[in-house]
Design a protein around this motif. Structure first.
Motif, PDB file in Angstrom:
ATOM      1  N   LEU A   1       0.835  -1.212   0.000  1.00 41.88           N
ATOM      2  CA  LEU A   1       0.000   0.000   0.000  1.00 41.88           C
ATOM      3  C   LEU A   1       0.865   1.255   0.000  1.00 41.88           C
ATOM      4  O   LEU A   1       0.595   2.214  -0.740  1.00 41.88           O
ATOM      5  N   ARG A   2       1.905   1.259   0.802  1.00 43.52           N
ATOM      6  CA  ARG A   2       2.803   2.417   0.832  1.00 43.52           C
ATOM      7  C   ARG A   2       3.493   2.616  -0.513  1.00 43.52           C
ATOM      8  O   ARG A   2       3.659   3.755  -0.977  1.00 43.52           O
ATOM      9  N   ALA A   3       3.888   1.508  -1.147  1.00 44.26           N
ATOM     10  CA  ALA A   3       4.540   1.616  -2.448  1.00 44.26           C
ATOM     11  C   ALA A   3       3.599   2.198  -3.498  1.00 44.26           C
ATOM     12  O   ALA A   3       4.052   2.783  -4.489  1.00 44.26           O
ATOM     13  N   MET A   4       2.292   2.046  -3.281  1.00 41.24           N
ATOM     14  CA  MET A   4       1.297   2.651  -4.163  1.00 41.24           C
ATOM     15  C   MET A   4       1.073   4.125  -3.857  1.00 41.24           C
ATOM     16  O   MET A   4       0.313   4.793  -4.554  1.00 41.24           O
ATOM     17  N   GLY A   5       1.711   4.604  -2.781  1.00 38.70           N
ATOM     18  CA  GLY A   5       1.529   5.992  -2.369  1.00 38.70           C
ATOM     19  C   GLY A   5       0.362   6.205  -1.427  1.00 38.70           C
ATOM     20  O   GLY A   5      -0.054   7.342  -1.204  1.00 38.70           O
ATOM     21  N   LYS A   6      -0.158   5.118  -0.853  1.00 40.88           N
ATOM     22  CA  LYS A   6      -1.299   5.230   0.059  1.00 40.88           C
ATOM     23  C   LYS A   6      -0.828   5.319   1.509  1.00 40.88           C
ATOM     24  O   LYS A   6       0.206   4.799   1.875  1.00 40.88           O
ATOM     25  N   GLN A   7      -1.642   5.975   2.304  1.00 44.14           N
ATOM     26  CA  GLN A   7      -1.349   6.198   3.714  1.00 44.14           C
ATOM     27  C   GLN A   7      -2.076   5.163   4.564  1.00 44.14           C
ATOM     28  O   GLN A   7      -3.284   4.969   4.420  1.00 44.14           O
ATOM     29  N   VAL A   8      -1.348   4.483   5.439  1.00 44.33           N
ATOM     30  CA  VAL A   8      -1.946   3.515   6.360  1.00 44.33           C
ATOM     31  C   VAL A   8      -1.849   4.098   7.765  1.00 44.33           C
ATOM     32  O   VAL A   8      -0.756   4.379   8.252  1.00 44.33           O
ATOM     33  N   ASP A   9      -2.997   4.286   8.422  1.00 42.50           N
ATOM     34  CA  ASP A   9      -3.015   4.951   9.727  1.00 42.50           C
ATOM     35  C   ASP A   9      -2.987   3.991  10.904  1.00 42.50           C
ATOM     36  O   ASP A   9      -2.329   4.254  11.915  1.00 42.50           O
ATOM     37  N   TYR A  10      -3.731   2.885  10.798  1.00 43.08           N
ATOM     38  CA  TYR A  10      -3.835   1.960  11.929  1.00 43.08           C
ATOM     39  C   TYR A  10      -3.925   0.520  11.438  1.00 43.08           C
ATOM     40  O   TYR A  10      -4.411   0.243  10.337  1.00 43.08           O
TER      41      TYR A  10
END
Length: 207
Positions: free
Chosen positions: A21-30
């Protein structure tokens, strides 16, 4: 402040999904996980207990990803999240090769180095794991796990909730039923009925 993704799960599979998800540029909060000594999953705060999923939805979180290895549990938690009003996002690693004609359901994970070719379909909440290949016109059901380094030739069908172990090979046109388990390294050269477990080269039923 923009609200990111809530990941359900905090184990090894969740780590890989978060990094996708991070590699896609998305933010993971929890992450939503179980009570343990760990407070972080690859840097993401872990909230212990499924009740936190509803609390975060009440706080305005809208996007979730179910990062659980068990097919049945992943399906159950995916349904729970959607009933709460979450949208399920996909985690597609940028190094995966996914044909533009592929049809993807919601909550799908496609890991690094995976290849999915023309007009294949991947059902909701399924996993195409690291380095696996799914060739043209394959139809993968919902809640399926295609483990690392599997190779599915063209026109293979895999039913809901089935698991293909590491390094499984499937020849063209094979139909694999629902809730089937294929052992690691098996070579599938004939159709498999629902609910069966097969192992070996060629794959044979465990009685």
């Amino acid at each position: 402040m923009e609200k990111g993704i809530v990941v359900v799960g905090a184990g090894g599979h969740a780590k890989v999904c978060i990094e996708s998800l991070r590699a896609m540029g998305k933010q993971v909060d929890y992450c939503i996980g179980e009570a343990s000594d760990c407070e972080l999953c690859v840097g993401v705060p872990i909230l212990a207990g499924d009740e936190n999923l509803k609390r975060l939805r009440d706080e305005g979180y809208e996007m979730a990803f179910i990062a659980i290895g068990s097919n049945r549990l992943r399906g159950r938690l995916g349904g729970l999240a959607m009933d709460m009003g979450y949208q399920l996002t996909n985690a597609i690693h940028p190094s995966a090769v996914v044909s533009p004609s592929v049809r993807l359901g919601a909550g799908v994970a496609v890991m690094a180095g995976a290849v999915i070719n023309a007009e294949a379909s991947i059902g909701a909440l399924s996993i195409v794991n690291t380095g696996a290949t799914v060739d043209h016109d394959c139809a993968i059901g919902e809640g399926v796990h295609i483990a690392p380094q599997c190779g599915l030739a063209g026109n293979v069908k895999v039913g809901d909730l089935s698991f293909l172990g590491v390094g499984t090979r499937v020849i063209p046109g094979i139909h694999i039923g629902t809730n089937v388990t294929v052992g690691a390294g098996a070579v599938v050269i004939s159709d498999i009925d629902h609910g069966r477990t097969v192992v070996g080269v060629p794959a044979r039923l465990i009685k």
